[in-house]
Design an enzyme around this catalytic site. Structure first.
Site, PDB file in Angstrom:
ATOM      1  N   GLY A   1       0.816  -1.214   0.000  1.00  0.00           N
ATOM      2  CA  GLY A   1       0.000   0.000   0.000  1.00  0.00           C
ATOM      3  C   GLY A   1       0.843   1.255   0.000  1.00  0.00           C
ATOM      4  O   GLY A   1       2.079   1.201   0.038  1.00  0.00           O
TER       5      GLY A   1
ATOM      6  N   GLU B   1      -0.935 -10.694   3.523  1.00  0.00           N
ATOM      7  CA  GLU B   1      -0.660  -9.821   4.664  1.00  0.00           C
ATOM      8  C   GLU B   1      -0.933 -10.550   5.976  1.00  0.00           C
ATOM      9  O   GLU B   1      -0.138 -10.464   6.917  1.00  0.00           O
ATOM     10  CB  GLU B   1      -1.501  -8.545   4.560  1.00  0.00           C
ATOM     11  CG  GLU B   1      -1.037  -7.609   3.441  1.00  0.00           C
ATOM     12  CD  GLU B   1      -1.989  -6.462   3.173  1.00  0.00           C
ATOM     13  OE1 GLU B   1      -1.576  -5.520   2.462  1.00  0.00           O
ATOM     14  OE2 GLU B   1      -3.137  -6.497   3.650  1.00  0.00           O
TER      15      GLU B   1
ATOM     16  N   GLY C   1      -5.695  -2.900  -1.232  1.00  0.00           N
ATOM     17  CA  GLY C   1      -4.806  -3.225  -2.344  1.00  0.00           C
ATOM     18  C   GLY C   1      -4.925  -4.668  -2.799  1.00  0.00           C
ATOM     19  O   GLY C   1      -4.238  -5.095  -3.731  1.00  0.00           O
TER      20      GLY C   1
END
Length: 222
Positions: free
Chosen positions: A29, A107, A101
């Site tokens: 990001g 993540e 994103g």
């Protein structure tokens, strides 16, 4: 101080959490990109990084920062020293919404493999309850209509993210209109739906520390 200037300040502040000689997890990001650019200045002091997306890996390599696959990294160390990433929203319990994103699954994986999750944001990301930002859900394509139906039953307005495929080859459904007062409960409920890879609520993998940029400097929330 502009929003970008606040992001820059927290990105630079996050460098103090980087453990020299260790492997560092790096998110995805705009704020994470600022951290990557700052990290490049101390690339010779860390062993390597693990990226949460192909875009992040490319940016790291562009700065000459070594990047390892997570599986490779975990053959060398028991865990990553720290994971540093931004968020789309956070609440008072340090629960996060992430995935704007589209990298939410990777993540979560990198965050789970790290000793500490330091979240870097500007003050616009602070909310009383998650949900103003549409909740991303990564879905195996054949389960698209099932997940849309479940999301509607929860009171949300699900929208397929057109023309987008995750690094894992899946689709994203963005669920608008939720007021998330039980972040962990909703995270668990959505993750129990067959075909959901994961959703963008980070409660189990919430932030340990939040660095929030404000007009007067960086506030540390622990």
């Amino acid at each position: 101080m502009t929003q970008d200037e606040m992001k820059q300040k927290v990105a630079e502040a996050a460098l103090s959490y980087v453990v020299e000689g260790s492997i560092v997890g790096v998110g995805t990001g705009s704020t994470a990109n600022m951290f990557i650019d700052a990290l490049a200045g101390m690339k010779d002091k860390i062993k390597a990084t693990v990226a949460s997306s192909e875009v992040t890996a490319e940016r790291l390599r562009g700065h000459g920062v070594p990047v390892l696959d997570l599986n490779e990294a975990l053959t060398q160390v028991d865990s990553l020293s720290v994971y540093i990433d931004g968020a789309d929203e956070f609440d008072a319990g340090k629960n996060l919404t992430k995935g704007g994103g589209g990298a939410l699954t990777r993540e979560k994986i990198v965050a789970a493999a790290s000793d500490k999750f330091v979240c870097i944001v500007d003050e616009s990301k602070k909310v009383d309850a998650l949900g103003a930002f549409p909740l991303p859900v990564e879905v195996i394509p054949m389960a698209c209509e099932l997940v849309i139906s479940v999301s509607k039953n929860l009171g949300g307005n699900p929208v397929l993210r057109e023309g987008f495929t995750t690094d894992n080859g899946n689709i994203i459904i963005d669920v608008h209109g939720l007021n998330i007062t039980d972040a962990r409960g909703l995270e668990d409920h959505l993750n129990s739906v067959p075909g959901v890879v994961t959703n963008g609520i980070f409660s189990h993998q919430g932030a340990d520390i939040i660095l929030m940029g404000t007009p007067v400097g960086v506030e540390t929330i622990v």
